[in-house]
Write a protein that holds these residues in place. Sequence first.
Motif, PDB file in Angstrom:
ATOM      1  N   ASP A  37       0.818  -1.227   0.000  1.00 20.77           N
ATOM      2  CA  ASP A  37       0.000   0.000   0.000  1.00 20.77           C
ATOM      3  C   ASP A  37       0.851   1.276   0.000  1.00 20.77           C
ATOM      4  OD1 ASP A  37       0.943  -0.373   2.560  1.00 20.77           O
ATOM      5  OD2 ASP A  37      -0.906   0.206   3.569  1.00 20.77           O
ATOM      6  N   TRP A  38       2.162   1.135   0.019  1.00 14.92           N
ATOM      7  CA  TRP A  38       3.034   2.304  -0.094  1.00 14.92           C
ATOM      8  C   TRP A  38       3.301   2.646  -1.562  1.00 14.92           C
ATOM      9  CZ3 TRP A  38       6.855   4.576   3.691  1.00 14.92           C
ATOM     10  CH2 TRP A  38       6.384   4.443   5.002  1.00 14.92           C
ATOM     11  N   PHE A  39       2.760   1.843  -2.473  1.00 15.65           N
ATOM     12  CA  PHE A  39       3.066   2.015  -3.896  1.00 15.65           C
ATOM     13  C   PHE A  39       1.804   2.358  -4.682  1.00 15.65           C
ATOM     14  CE2 PHE A  39       6.367  -0.433  -1.996  1.00 15.65           C
ATOM     15  CZ  PHE A  39       7.526   0.076  -2.580  1.00 15.65           C
ATOM     16  N   THR A  40       2.007   3.016  -5.836  1.00 15.14           N
ATOM     17  CA  THR A  40       0.867   3.370  -6.679  1.00 15.14           C
ATOM     18  C   THR A  40       0.308   2.109  -7.329  1.00 15.14           C
ATOM     19  OG1 THR A  40       2.253   3.671  -8.631  1.00 15.14           O
ATOM     20  CG2 THR A  40       1.942   5.612  -7.231  1.00 15.14           C
ATOM     21  N   ALA A  41      -0.964   2.199  -7.772  1.00 20.32           N
ATOM     22  CA  ALA A  41      -1.574   1.073  -8.481  1.00 20.32           C
ATOM     23  C   ALA A  41      -0.764   0.763  -9.735  1.00 20.32           C
ATOM     24  CB  ALA A  41      -3.019   1.406  -8.840  1.00 20.32           C
ATOM     25  N   ALA A  42      -0.259   1.810 -10.387  1.00 26.00           N
ATOM     26  CA  ALA A  42       0.542   1.610 -11.599  1.00 26.00           C
ATOM     27  C   ALA A  42       1.830   0.849 -11.270  1.00 26.00           C
ATOM     28  CB  ALA A  42       0.869   2.956 -12.236  1.00 26.00           C
ATOM     29  N   ALA A  43       2.400   1.125 -10.092  1.00 25.64           N
ATOM     30  CA  ALA A  43       3.638   0.443  -9.704  1.00 25.64           C
ATOM     31  C   ALA A  43       3.380  -1.049  -9.482  1.00 25.64           C
ATOM     32  CB  ALA A  43       4.206   1.070  -8.437  1.00 25.64           C
ATOM     33  N   LEU A  44       2.260  -1.374  -8.832  1.00 24.56           N
ATOM     34  CA  LEU A  44       1.954  -2.782  -8.580  1.00 24.56           C
ATOM     35  C   LEU A  44       1.706  -3.517  -9.902  1.00 24.56           C
ATOM     36  CD1 LEU A  44      -0.319  -2.558  -5.407  1.00 24.56           C
ATOM     37  CD2 LEU A  44       2.151  -2.875  -5.576  1.00 24.56           C
ATOM     38  N   LYS A  45       1.098  -2.813 -10.855  1.00 23.87           N
ATOM     39  CA  LYS A  45       0.865  -3.405 -12.162  1.00 23.87           C
ATOM     40  C   LYS A  45       2.206  -3.607 -12.886  1.00 23.87           C
ATOM     41  CE  LYS A  45      -2.479  -3.159 -15.902  1.00 23.87           C
ATOM     42  NZ  LYS A  45      -1.601  -3.329 -17.053  1.00 23.87           N
ATOM     43  N   ALA A  46       3.076  -2.600 -12.762  1.00 20.36           N
ATOM     44  CA  ALA A  46       4.393  -2.698 -13.410  1.00 20.36           C
ATOM     45  C   ALA A  46       5.188  -3.864 -12.824  1.00 20.36           C
ATOM     46  CB  ALA A  46       5.156  -1.390 -13.241  1.00 20.36           C
ATOM     47  N   LEU A  47       5.093  -4.027 -11.500  1.00 17.95           N
ATOM     48  CA  LEU A  47       5.842  -5.114 -10.854  1.00 17.95           C
ATOM     49  C   LEU A  47       5.425  -6.466 -11.413  1.00 17.95           C
ATOM     50  CD1 LEU A  47       7.758  -6.093  -8.500  1.00 17.95           C
ATOM     51  CD2 LEU A  47       5.674  -6.370  -7.159  1.00 17.95           C
ATOM     52  N   THR A  48       4.106  -6.670 -11.539  1.00 17.23           N
ATOM     53  CA  THR A  48       3.623  -8.010 -11.873  1.00 17.23           C
ATOM     54  C   THR A  48       3.383  -8.205 -13.370  1.00 17.23           C
ATOM     55  OG1 THR A  48       1.393  -7.245 -11.311  1.00 17.23           O
ATOM     56  CG2 THR A  48       2.606  -8.442  -9.628  1.00 17.23           C
ATOM     57  N   SER A  49       3.569  -7.168 -14.179  1.00 18.02           N
ATOM     58  CA  SER A  49       3.415  -7.380 -15.620  1.00 18.02           C
ATOM     59  C   SER A  49       4.629  -6.912 -16.406  1.00 18.02           C
ATOM     60  CB  SER A  49       2.155  -6.662 -16.132  1.00 18.02           C
ATOM     61  OG  SER A  49       2.283  -5.269 -15.920  1.00 18.02           O
ATOM     62  N   GLY A  50       5.515  -6.157 -15.769  1.00 19.21           N
ATOM     63  CA  GLY A  50       6.684  -5.649 -16.477  1.00 19.21           C
ATOM     64  C   GLY A  50       7.776  -6.697 -16.588  1.00 19.21           C
ATOM     65  N   VAL A  51       8.728  -6.443 -17.480  1.00 20.14           N
ATOM     66  CA  VAL A  51       9.879  -7.338 -17.601  1.00 20.14           C
ATOM     67  C   VAL A  51      11.105  -6.647 -17.015  1.00 20.14           C
ATOM     68  CG1 VAL A  51      11.426  -8.567 -19.165  1.00 20.14           C
ATOM     69  CG2 VAL A  51       8.963  -8.523 -19.616  1.00 20.14           C
ATOM     70  N   TYR A  52      11.738  -7.331 -16.069  1.00 23.65           N
ATOM     71  CA  TYR A  52      12.958  -6.839 -15.443  1.00 23.65           C
ATOM     72  C   TYR A  52      14.123  -7.652 -15.957  1.00 23.65           C
ATOM     73  CZ  TYR A  52      10.113  -4.091 -12.254  1.00 23.65           C
ATOM     74  OH  TYR A  52       9.242  -3.177 -11.730  1.00 23.65           O
ATOM     75  N   ARG A  53      15.315  -7.203 -15.644  1.00 24.53           N
ATOM     76  CA  ARG A  53      16.501  -8.007 -15.913  1.00 24.53           C
ATOM     77  C   ARG A  53      17.307  -8.131 -14.642  1.00 24.53           C
ATOM     78  NH1 ARG A  53      17.677  -9.456 -20.992  1.00 24.53           N
ATOM     79  NH2 ARG A  53      16.301  -8.489 -22.533  1.00 24.53           N
ATOM     80  N   VAL A  54      17.994  -9.272 -14.490  1.00 26.60           N
ATOM     81  CA  VAL A  54      18.857  -9.473 -13.336  1.00 26.60           C
ATOM     82  C   VAL A  54      20.075  -8.572 -13.503  1.00 26.60           C
ATOM     83  CG1 VAL A  54      20.287 -11.126 -12.092  1.00 26.60           C
ATOM     84  CG2 VAL A  54      18.054 -11.832 -13.015  1.00 26.60           C
ATOM     85  N   SER A  55      20.336  -7.742 -12.505  1.00 25.33           N
ATOM     86  CA  SER A  55      21.449  -6.793 -12.576  1.00 25.33           C
ATOM     87  C   SER A  55      22.770  -7.452 -12.190  1.00 25.33           C
ATOM     88  CB  SER A  55      21.165  -5.619 -11.631  1.00 25.33           C
ATOM     89  OG  SER A  55      22.359  -4.960 -11.285  1.00 25.33           O
ATOM     90  N   ALA A  56      23.848  -6.955 -12.793  1.00 23.23           N
ATOM     91  CA  ALA A  56      25.190  -7.463 -12.489  1.00 23.23           C
ATOM     92  C   ALA A  56      25.609  -7.099 -11.065  1.00 23.23           C
ATOM     93  CB  ALA A  56      26.208  -6.913 -13.494  1.00 23.23           C
ATOM     94  N   ALA A  57      24.870  -6.181 -10.425  1.00 24.49           N
ATOM     95  CA  ALA A  57      25.212  -5.790  -9.046  1.00 24.49           C
ATOM     96  C   ALA A  57      24.638  -6.779  -8.025  1.00 24.49           C
ATOM     97  CB  ALA A  57      24.693  -4.382  -8.764  1.00 24.49           C
ATOM     98  N   SER A  58      24.030  -7.875  -8.483  1.00 24.81           N
ATOM     99  CA  SER A  58      23.478  -8.873  -7.559  1.00 24.81           C
ATOM    100  C   SER A  58      24.592  -9.575  -6.792  1.00 24.81           C
ATOM    101  CB  SER A  58      22.672  -9.910  -8.336  1.00 24.81           C
ATOM    102  OG  SER A  58      21.629  -9.285  -9.048  1.00 24.81           O
TER     103      SER A  58
END
Lengths: 204, 288
Positions: free
Chosen positions: B187-208
């Motif tokens: 609930d600290w995030f916008t509705a758009a952010a929650l949608k982006a989290l669960t429908s967007g494509v991320y990449r694993v960062s080299a800083a992992s």
Amino acid sequence: MRTLPVGDRALLIEMADGEQAGALHAELLRRRSAGTLPAVREIVPAARTVLLDGVDDPGRWARELPHWKIPSLQIEEMDVIEVPVRYDGPDLAEVASRWRVAPNEVAEIHSSIDFRVAFCGFAPGFGYLTGLPEDLAVPRRATPRTAVPAGALGLAGSYTGVYPRSSPGGWQLIGRTDLKLWDPAREPAALLSPGARVRLVARR
Amino acid sequence: MTDGAIAVVRAGLLTTVQDLGRPGHAHLGVSRSGALDRRAARLVNRLVGNPESAAVLESTFGGCAIRPRRAVIAAVGGAPCPVLVNGRPVAWGASVRVEAGSLLEAGWATSGVRSYLAFAGGIAVEPVLGSRATDLLSGLGPPPLADGAVLPLGTPTGQRSPVDGTLPWVAPPLELVLRVRLGPRADWFTAAALKALTSGVYRVSAASNRIGLRTEGPALERVRPEELPSEGMVLGAVQVPPDGCPVVFLADHPTTGGYPVVAVVDDRDLGAAAQAAPGTPLRFALLG
């Protein structure tokens, strides 16, 4: 009290303030030592929450917790851990000027406070001590030090803490202790664990 | 009691001693630590007849080279890699006998990130709070391996491996899918952010690293800009720092933190997270 979901094996219990979180933590420990607490792997208090991790049925906890009777914290009934401190830290003058007192008065004011370990974090055995009145809160240093020695006593906001080992750090350093805050070979390894009552004893 | 030792000939990029970690000390600021791919660590132990909780080596990308001082049964699993004894290829994912003074090499991972080397008897360094794991955040446990280091071995149980033959070679997925449950601070995030989290494509960062799987992708915007008072963090927590890119907490994660956790990754997917190389596409899939 508000319970928040944390995956399927944990829950976060949010209280109105740190004092109430401390009271809930104390009640959890009481029930655990009485053998009446359902299995839980980790009980992690923090600023105003308690995390229960490694539980079988978080939903059941969330339903039952609001019905608990939680006595308020009775700090004067707790055993006291005394930590001898020499108040000679590099930020003593800075803290004194923020408190509008002379540097030699900082020790007297600070060592007269009844502290409680609200929670640990940042490093093994690093306790966040509460008890400093809000009007004596000081900001962190604008530029953190790259190395703070083990045993350094610092202030950040209204928290007081002692660095268990040398590390970078941004707290305002007002003193130091020779006590070992953290020793994995000792039982218990951490001198200060959440819920403990602490007195800082000024030494010259 | 120990009866033997291994010498580290080539430590590789980052090789640490790991077991199943030290749960139960989070309230003292001690992370759980332990093998990032716990399933792989358990399997290699079974291959050599160890209890699943025995200490193994976790190598990162580049493998390592080990010379045992006595004959020992060993096995390499986790991220697939060439396995050599005195320069000759032997089976990956199977128990092999390495004679005293022979050189066991785990090569560069052909896929995945972390390979595990088990030795019968287990790595017998002194436990700290019940575990031999190296915790890179807390600094507990033995330091990462260095060339020339010598590590003691425990006494083999003498039991035969309950695993017959070799491990199945699981091809790493082209895309990492991490199943998540929202909360505690969705609930600290916008509705758009929650949608982006669960429908967007991320990449694993080299800083992992062992502390967290860092990501690059759609930044998650908050509705609440204020600071979050420190609260307890769990393994698999998806924490969102000010840059908005989610970080999935792995074994050496801090026990408390001040950035909001938008969701928590299902425990069953954390092994795959540990084996996802930088650049791997990553999706968060909403559970229940």
